[in-house]
Scaffold this motif. Structure first.
Motif, PDB file in Angstrom:
ATOM      1  N   LEU A   1       0.785  -1.187  -0.120  1.00 26.43           N
ATOM      2  CA  LEU A   1      -0.147   0.016   0.043  1.00 26.43           C
ATOM      3  C   LEU A   1       0.868   1.387   0.202  1.00 26.43           C
ATOM      4  O   LEU A   1       1.772   1.101   0.449  1.00 26.43           O
ATOM      5  CB  LEU A   1      -0.884   0.092   1.329  1.00 26.43           C
ATOM      6  N   SER A   2       0.452   2.246  -0.542  1.00 29.40           N
ATOM      7  CA  SER A   2       0.881   3.684  -0.397  1.00 29.40           C
ATOM      8  C   SER A   2       0.751   4.209   1.102  1.00 29.40           C
ATOM      9  O   SER A   2       0.009   3.763   1.691  1.00 29.40           O
ATOM     10  CB  SER A   2       0.358   4.582  -1.387  1.00 29.40           C
TER      11      SER A   2
ATOM     12  N   HIS B   1      -0.314   7.025   1.905  1.00 27.31           N
ATOM     13  CA  HIS B   1      -1.770   7.267   2.305  1.00 27.31           C
ATOM     14  C   HIS B   1      -2.838   6.199   2.319  1.00 27.31           C
ATOM     15  O   HIS B   1      -3.570   6.324   3.268  1.00 27.31           O
ATOM     16  CB  HIS B   1      -2.224   8.279   1.197  1.00 27.31           C
ATOM     17  N   GLN B   2      -2.670   5.306   1.673  1.00 28.66           N
ATOM     18  CA  GLN B   2      -3.663   3.867   1.647  1.00 28.66           C
ATOM     19  C   GLN B   2      -3.585   3.293   2.959  1.00 28.66           C
ATOM     20  O   GLN B   2      -4.515   3.009   3.636  1.00 28.66           O
ATOM     21  CB  GLN B   2      -3.348   2.876   0.591  1.00 28.66           C
ATOM     22  N   ARG B   3      -2.180   3.378   3.371  1.00 22.92           N
ATOM     23  CA  ARG B   3      -1.966   2.520   4.842  1.00 22.92           C
ATOM     24  C   ARG B   3      -2.453   3.266   5.950  1.00 22.92           C
ATOM     25  O   ARG B   3      -3.261   2.963   6.774  1.00 22.92           O
ATOM     26  CB  ARG B   3      -0.451   2.335   4.993  1.00 22.92           C
TER      27      ARG B   3
ATOM     28  N   LEU C   1      -6.600   3.097   5.841  1.00 24.30           N
ATOM     29  CA  LEU C   1      -6.901   1.864   6.053  1.00 24.30           C
ATOM     30  C   LEU C   1      -6.867   1.611   7.549  1.00 24.30           C
ATOM     31  O   LEU C   1      -7.780   1.129   8.161  1.00 24.30           O
ATOM     32  CB  LEU C   1      -6.210   0.912   5.237  1.00 24.30           C
TER      33      LEU C   1
ATOM     34  N   LYS D   1     -13.042   5.391  -1.398  1.00 19.99           N
ATOM     35  CA  LYS D   1     -12.394   4.830  -2.564  1.00 19.99           C
ATOM     36  C   LYS D   1     -10.957   4.511  -2.196  1.00 19.99           C
ATOM     37  O   LYS D   1     -10.427   3.353  -2.703  1.00 19.99           O
ATOM     38  CB  LYS D   1     -12.189   5.985  -3.684  1.00 19.99           C
ATOM     39  N   THR D   2     -10.435   5.352  -1.405  1.00 21.83           N
ATOM     40  CA  THR D   2      -9.025   4.806  -0.602  1.00 21.83           C
ATOM     41  C   THR D   2      -8.933   3.527  -0.172  1.00 21.83           C
ATOM     42  O   THR D   2      -8.031   2.730  -0.506  1.00 21.83           O
ATOM     43  CB  THR D   2      -8.501   5.987   0.084  1.00 21.83           C
ATOM     44  N   VAL D   3     -10.181   3.289   0.611  1.00 22.62           N
ATOM     45  CA  VAL D   3     -10.070   2.086   1.441  1.00 22.62           C
ATOM     46  C   VAL D   3     -10.411   0.783   0.295  1.00 22.62           C
ATOM     47  O   VAL D   3      -9.879  -0.383   0.594  1.00 22.62           O
ATOM     48  CB  VAL D   3     -11.137   1.977   2.544  1.00 22.62           C
TER      49      VAL D   3
ATOM     50  N   ASP E   1      -9.649   0.599  -2.693  1.00 18.74           N
ATOM     51  CA  ASP E   1      -8.632   0.405  -3.736  1.00 18.74           C
ATOM     52  C   ASP E   1      -7.530  -0.440  -2.734  1.00 18.74           C
ATOM     53  O   ASP E   1      -6.892  -1.217  -3.392  1.00 18.74           O
ATOM     54  CB  ASP E   1      -7.957   1.694  -4.134  1.00 18.74           C
ATOM     55  N   ALA E   2      -7.276  -0.167  -1.329  1.00 21.01           N
ATOM     56  CA  ALA E   2      -6.546  -0.754  -0.742  1.00 21.01           C
ATOM     57  C   ALA E   2      -6.676  -1.981  -0.267  1.00 21.01           C
ATOM     58  O   ALA E   2      -5.921  -2.758  -0.281  1.00 21.01           O
ATOM     59  CB  ALA E   2      -6.303   0.074   0.431  1.00 21.01           C
TER      60      ALA E   2
ATOM     61  N   LYS F   1      -5.794  -4.105  -3.383  1.00 18.09           N
ATOM     62  CA  LYS F   1      -4.548  -4.530  -3.496  1.00 18.09           C
ATOM     63  C   LYS F   1      -4.077  -5.972  -2.649  1.00 18.09           C
ATOM     64  O   LYS F   1      -3.586  -6.783  -3.046  1.00 18.09           O
ATOM     65  CB  LYS F   1      -3.622  -3.375  -3.062  1.00 18.09           C
TER      66      LYS F   1
END
Length: 220
Positions: free
Chosen positions: A157-158, A160-162, A165, A191-193, A195-196, A199
């Motif tokens: 994860l990036s 920001h995603q980390r 989440l 959306k971030t969650v 996408d995370a 992944k």
């Protein structure tokens, strides 16, 4: 050969709802009166919702709660006026409008509950992902899955995603509170969650691991 069924005509706003719309769009005294009456309705809705949830904020006094109700009604009124063209008449206008006040009140209470508190962006307890106690074999499998998830969060994860989440899923930060702290929107965080999680699922699938249950869920 069967004939195609005719589409049902779309039901528009009823007479009372049309009167509300006309009044709120009017200029002068008529418009002011409609907005004042709507604000009164929204204030009653906000007070109801705050009264229903007041147990979550026992330290707040009556004046503080009423101030939150007025803020909720004010913001709900602005939101409704900005979205009048989106009202399709599927329910009564007052029912549609009432929900704006309920949402605003709920959001403000959650934000007040977190006011002055640090928003944790690092995992406090990885074990919350492991689920309830299970058999030794299942526990060993859970530990392996947990270790794989922890590693994937760190490596796949990036930053920001980390952070998003972990804050929402592991540390239980309400999504609207996090949106305010990060100066973003609920939609962007959802959306971030999403996408995370995608992944993580793909990475674990490549490693031959899968979820028996929804191990990582986004909070709301």
């Amino acid at each position: 050969m069967s004939q195609p069924s005719e589409a049902r005509p779309t039901r528009g706003p009823d007479a009372e709802s049309r009167a509300w719309l006309a009044g709120l769009r009017a200029d002068g005294a008529r418009g002011e009166d409609a907005r004042h009456r709507l604000h009164d309705l929204l204030l009653r809705a906000a007070r109801f919702e705050i009264g229903r949830r007041r147990g979550s904020l026992p330290h707040l006094r009556g004046g503080d709660l009423d101030d939150l109700a007025h803020q909720s009604a004010d913001d709900a009124l602005l939101a409704i006026l900005a979205k009048l063209d989106g009202y399709r008449g599927e329910s009564r206008f007052t029912t549609w409008a009432y929900k704006f006040a309920l949402l605003e009140a709920a959001v403000k209470l959650r934000r007040r509950a977190w006011q002055g508190r640090e928003v944790p962006l690092e995992p406090e307890h990885w074990a919350v992902l492991a689920g309830p106690e299970a058999s030794p074999a299942a526990s060993a499998e859970s530990r392996d899955l947990l270790a794989a998830i922890a590693a994937a969060i760190e490596t796949e994860l990036s930053a920001h995603q980390r952070e998003v989440l972990v804050a929402i899923t592991l540390n239980g930060v309400p999504i609207d509170v996090l949106a305010e702290r990060l100066n973003t929107t609920r939609g962007a965080l959802y959306k971030t969650v999403h996408d995370a999680r995608g992944k993580l699922r793909a990475h674990l699938a490549d490693a031959g691991l899968r979820f028996e249950n929804e191990t990582i869920e986004a909070g709301a």
